[in-house]
Design a protein around this motif. Structure first.
Motif, PDB file in Angstrom:
ATOM      1  N   ASP A  54      20.678  67.105  50.318  1.00  0.00           N
ATOM      2  CA  ASP A  54      21.516  66.730  50.977  1.00  0.00           C
ATOM      3  C   ASP A  54      20.887  67.111  52.705  1.00  0.00           C
ATOM      4  O   ASP A  54      20.367  68.281  52.942  1.00  0.00           O
ATOM      5  CB  ASP A  54      22.858  67.480  51.109  1.00  0.00           C
ATOM      6  CG  ASP A  54      23.800  67.108  52.171  1.00  0.00           C
ATOM      7  OD1 ASP A  54      23.424  67.143  53.269  1.00  0.00           O
ATOM      8  OD2 ASP A  54      24.821  66.809  51.944  1.00  0.00           O
TER       9      ASP A  54
ATOM     10  N   GLY B  47      29.226  70.057  45.806  1.00  0.00           N
ATOM     11  CA  GLY B  47      28.464  69.153  45.101  1.00  0.00           C
ATOM     12  C   GLY B  47      27.806  69.889  43.954  1.00  0.00           C
ATOM     13  O   GLY B  47      27.998  70.914  43.617  1.00  0.00           O
TER      14      GLY B  47
ATOM     15  N   GLU C 255      22.430  68.000  44.062  1.00  0.00           N
ATOM     16  CA  GLU C 255      23.139  67.212  45.223  1.00  0.00           C
ATOM     17  C   GLU C 255      23.026  67.981  46.632  1.00  0.00           C
ATOM     18  O   GLU C 255      22.648  67.216  47.675  1.00  0.00           O
ATOM     19  CB  GLU C 255      24.565  66.633  44.933  1.00  0.00           C
ATOM     20  CG  GLU C 255      24.816  65.521  44.254  1.00  0.00           C
ATOM     21  CD  GLU C 255      26.145  65.387  43.533  1.00  0.00           C
ATOM     22  OE1 GLU C 255      26.343  64.462  42.804  1.00  0.00           O
ATOM     23  OE2 GLU C 255      27.168  66.345  43.980  1.00  0.00           O
TER      24      GLU C 255
END
Ligand code: ATP
Length: 235
Positions: free
Chosen positions: A224, A216, A220
């Motif tokens: 996470d 990603g 991102e």
């Protein structure tokens, strides 16, 4: 673009990479994070030609690099600043930097890049006659990065540049990574310090026991939950 496809690497019977694929687009900072022994260094060492692959492909701008000797890979524009700051302890800072340019014949270009490295790391210029083995840990790390830059790479691969450094020095190294990238060098970065790495990275891959498990943008992966739990701790 540097592109790795379905790369398998083993040491004797031990499989270190189990068919990884990843892309490092031109101009980006890409990071590879993962626990100890996940295969991060093996990935860089295979790209550099230091470790032989079982199968797969590593191309740069479509040119196959797998199986090529180390100097051909460097000539293609891919340089590594090694883990553990492997500088030549008994040579001066300047001698170490010149070794980084050993494949080049363009004297003017080498001089220009020496100035560039000294601008990035004024500390190295101050200490150009000092034996590398007597530099501090942070200074040796700067020298390892500077030496790799002296080959004028298109892609700079960095193996744990913050390892063992004090927090302030670590910040300095990450600032330099940004600067180097802004000046046109693509960066492939391996880091234990996942928090810092994800902050600086455009793109990120997670490597677990030889397999890519996540991909990603840096932002991102920073957000996470499973990454936070596994790699970001309380930092
Ligand atoms: P670290 O963050 O601890 O440096 P890493 O993700 O960089 O880990 P690698 O150094 O690539 O991991 O190692 C991947 C696996 O391959 C590990 O199980 C390691 O023990 C093994 N390995 C690495 N180098 C060799 C070698 N020269 N001979 C045998 N096994 C090796």
């Amino acid at each position: 673009m540097l592109k790795i496809e379905n790369l398998h690497v083993s040491y004797g019977g031990i499989k270190a990479l189990r068919g990884i694929s990843l892309e490092v687009p031109d101009g980006k900072i890409v990071t590879l994070i993962g626990a100890n022994g996940a295969g991060k260094s093996t990935t860089l060492r295979t790209i550099s030609g230091l470790v032989k692959a079982d199968s797969g492909s590593i191309t740069y701008d479509g040119q196959e690099l797998l199986g090529k000797p180390i100097n051909k890979i460097l000539e293609a524009g891919i340089a590594q600043s090694p883990e553990g700051r492997r500088v030549f302890a008994n040579l001066t800072v300047l001698e170490n930097l010149k070794i980084g340019a050993y494949l080049r014949k363009d004297k003017d270009g080498i001089e220009k890049d020496l100035k560039w490295v000294y601008e990035l790391f004024p500390r190295l210029e101050e200490r150009s006659w000092q034996l590398a083995g007597t530099l501090s840990g942070g200074e040796q790390q700067m020298l390892a990065v500077g030496r790799a830059l002296m080959s004028r790479p298109k892609v700079l691969m960095m193996d744990e540049p913050s390892l063992g450094l004090a927090p302030l020095v670590v910040q300095g190294i990450f600032d330099i990574i940004r600067t180097i990238n802004k000046e046109g060098v693509t960066v492939l970065l391996i880091e234990q310090n996942a928090n810092m790495a994800l902050k600086v990275a455009d793109l990120a891959y997670v490597l677990e026991t030889g397999t890519i498990t996540k991909f990603g943008t840096g932002a991102e992966l920073l957000a996470d939950e499973s990454i936070k739990e596994a790699y970001l701790g309380k930092s």
